[in-house]
Write an enzyme that holds these catalytic residues in place. Structure first.
Site, PDB file in Angstrom:
ATOM      1  N   SER A 143       0.845  -1.182   0.000  1.00  0.00           N
ATOM      2  CA  SER A 143       0.000   0.000   0.000  1.00  0.00           C
ATOM      3  C   SER A 143       0.881   1.234   0.000  1.00  0.00           C
ATOM      4  O   SER A 143       1.990   1.220   0.552  1.00  0.00           O
ATOM      5  CB  SER A 143      -0.895   0.016   1.252  1.00  0.00           C
ATOM      6  OG  SER A 143      -1.578   1.252   1.385  1.00  0.00           O
ATOM      7  N   TYR A 157      -1.845  -0.213  10.196  1.00  0.00           N
ATOM      8  CA  TYR A 157      -1.967  -0.775   8.843  1.00  0.00           C
ATOM      9  C   TYR A 157      -0.764  -0.374   8.001  1.00  0.00           C
ATOM     10  O   TYR A 157      -0.176  -1.201   7.294  1.00  0.00           O
ATOM     11  CB  TYR A 157      -3.265  -0.271   8.209  1.00  0.00           C
ATOM     12  CG  TYR A 157      -3.471  -0.684   6.770  1.00  0.00           C
ATOM     13  CD1 TYR A 157      -3.978  -1.941   6.452  1.00  0.00           C
ATOM     14  CD2 TYR A 157      -3.171   0.192   5.724  1.00  0.00           C
ATOM     15  CE1 TYR A 157      -4.178  -2.315   5.132  1.00  0.00           C
ATOM     16  CE2 TYR A 157      -3.368  -0.168   4.408  1.00  0.00           C
ATOM     17  CZ  TYR A 157      -3.872  -1.434   4.115  1.00  0.00           C
ATOM     18  OH  TYR A 157      -4.056  -1.803   2.807  1.00  0.00           O
TER      19      TYR A 157
END
Length: 248
Positions: A143, A157
């Protein structure tokens, strides 16, 4: 040679788009899911109706026994795996680090990091030339959060995806001599329902104006990058990354 692909977390979003595109390009696909059986089954039916080959398997990728059983099921149904997309991952409610507890951190790292390690381990055991395999490819879904940190929202995250970036580089160098390429994509603001899991379904629309391309991305755009990295066109690429992020 038959190309056999496992896509984890493939019942929706980027995973489903990847499984669909891979099947259209001739891969036999295992669609892994955790809870969304109806979507996974519908996707498999769609692939088979178009002339492709697909199976569905429920497994928690953070559970070692589940992962081992899933790979054994693929062996029996589709044959030896030649490609893996580590896509499964979780995102919890937007929160600052000062408010996070150990349970949240453990869940995030178990799913996003340990799950990728376990699936890659089983894939390498089947792909590596020293184990009788013919080589293969692994693509990890990281990501842009790994580079941006996601302050005030998802630092946990982001940290898990930072671990995936390091994992990609290390594993790529470790298994290159066994004929296995390992790369990653870093999606940015993509229109999937993961944002709803974080408590803000409209997050892409809120932030899209800050992007050079002025829009959110689609799962199919990430899938196209993944399929390129899986393909022979990327035969000299390993330990590398494609940012699919609208210039973010």
């Amino acid at each position: 040679m038959k190309h056999v692909l496992l896509v984890t977390g493939a019942s929706r979003g980027i995973g489903a788009a990847t499984a669909r595109l891979a099947a259209a390009r001739g891969y036999a696909v295992c669609i892994n899911y955790l809870r969304n059986a109806s979507h996974a089954t519908a996707l498999a039916a769609e692939i088979e109706a178009a002339g492709g080959e697909a199976m569905v398997h429920q497994a928690d990728v953070g559970n070692e026994a589940d992962v081992v059983a899933m790979f054994e099921a693929i062996d029996a149904r589709l044959g030896r795996i030649t490609a893996l997309v580590n896509n499964a991952g979780i995102l919890e409610t937007q929160m600052r680090v000062e408010d996070m507890d150990a349970g949240r951190l453990a869940r995030t790292l178990q799913a996003n990091v340990i799950g990728s390690f376990l699936c890659a381990r089983e894939a390498v055991r089947r792909m590596a030339r020293k184990h009788g395999g013919a080589g293969g490819t692994i693509v990890n879904v990281s990501s842009m959060a790994a580079r941006l940190g996601s302050p005030d929202e998802y630092v946990d995250y982001a940290a898990s995806k930072g671990a995936i970036d390091s994992f990609t580089i290390g594993l790529a160098r470790e298994v290159a001599a066994d004929g296995i390429r390992v790369n990653a994509v870093r999606p940015g603001l993509i229109r999937t329902d993961i944002h709803a899991a974080g408590g803000e379904p409209g997050r892409v629309d809120r932030l899209k104006g800050s992007l050079p391309l002025q829009r959110g991305g689609e799962p199919e755009e990430v899938a196209a990058a993944i399929l390129w990295l899986l393909s022979d066109e990327a035969s000299y690429s390993t330990g590398t990354f494609i940012d699919v992020s609208g210039g973010r």
